[in-house]
Write an enzyme that holds these catalytic residues in place. Sequence first.
Site, PDB file in Angstrom:
ATOM      1  N   ASP A 190      -1.260  14.487  -1.213  1.00 21.14           N
ATOM      2  CA  ASP A 190      -1.211  13.402  -0.701  1.00 21.14           C
ATOM      3  C   ASP A 190      -0.449  12.498  -1.413  1.00 21.14           C
ATOM      4  OD1 ASP A 190      -0.960  11.507   1.132  1.00 21.14           O
ATOM      5  OD2 ASP A 190      -3.105  10.963   1.170  1.00 21.14           O
ATOM      6  N   HIS A 246       0.852  10.141   2.945  1.00 20.30           N
ATOM      7  CA  HIS A 246       0.740   9.943   4.620  1.00 20.30           C
ATOM      8  C   HIS A 246       0.993   8.452   5.057  1.00 20.30           C
ATOM      9  CE1 HIS A 246      -3.345   8.060   2.737  1.00 20.30           C
ATOM     10  NE2 HIS A 246      -2.650   7.182   3.636  1.00 20.30           N
ATOM     11  N   SER A 251      -3.992   2.390   1.169  1.00 17.64           N
ATOM     12  CA  SER A 251      -3.745   4.008   0.811  1.00 17.64           C
ATOM     13  C   SER A 251      -2.377   3.735  -0.243  1.00 17.64           C
ATOM     14  CB  SER A 251      -3.571   4.715   2.099  1.00 17.64           C
ATOM     15  OG  SER A 251      -4.505   5.173   2.634  1.00 17.64           O
TER      16      SER A 251
END
Length: 254
Positions: free
Chosen positions: A110, A66, A204
Amino acid sequence: MMHAVHDLMFLYLLTCLGQNGHGSEIINGKNVPQNSMQYMASVQIDGKHVCGGFLVSEDFVLTAAHCYKNSPMEVVIGTHNLKKVKRKKMRYSVKTCKHPQYDKAQSGNDIMLLKLSRKLQLDKKVKPIQLARTEIKAKDNVKCQVAGWGSTETSVKAVDVLRWVDVPLIALKTCTKIFKGKLPEGVICAGGYDTENGFCQGDSGGPLVCNRTAVGVVSFNIDGNCKYPNWPNVYTDISTHLSWIKNILNKKQC
């Protein structure tokens, strides 16, 4: 009635995961000592940090899918301080290799590999990290850490110096119950629940490290809310994607 409102709010928060899970900050952490965590990488667009990542070979950095943006991406490797970047030595343009089954963070898969524009030189400041070969579970009772350059609390400016914090593993059964069965397959939960330690916007793609081994990739939390200890942090389980990772590393291309 109150239960119905709560369920509706929870569903709304889940729809926000893909939009707000990216980038994570370290909550309740401290600065990483020099000459440690030499595998950490800053994923950047237009010279600005957008996600974390970590070196897994001389040619590749692992991060979250992402984190991908439809813009040229770069990584910075070899410094804990993003204000001290030697452009020609530490900055690399990359080719993105998203997992082919990735759709959004809350749906799983992800994970993304970034192929460096040139092979880097390993030294005391730059070293890859070992990847987990088997699934790790909370009952293993291991000590784990997460690190990144994000801010230190919700909606606060990100930091320039790499920070880290200890995070406890959470049993998947417990995590699934808290998320009311809305967890994707192939994830690990650690931090954010029953502890004030965890991640949030700004990091992230960074690694969950247990026993000096990368076992997970920072994926998402609830609606970017970093006021723990209410919600578990969710990571992509590296062991479930090991064959995909090794295939790309061996071919040296997506």
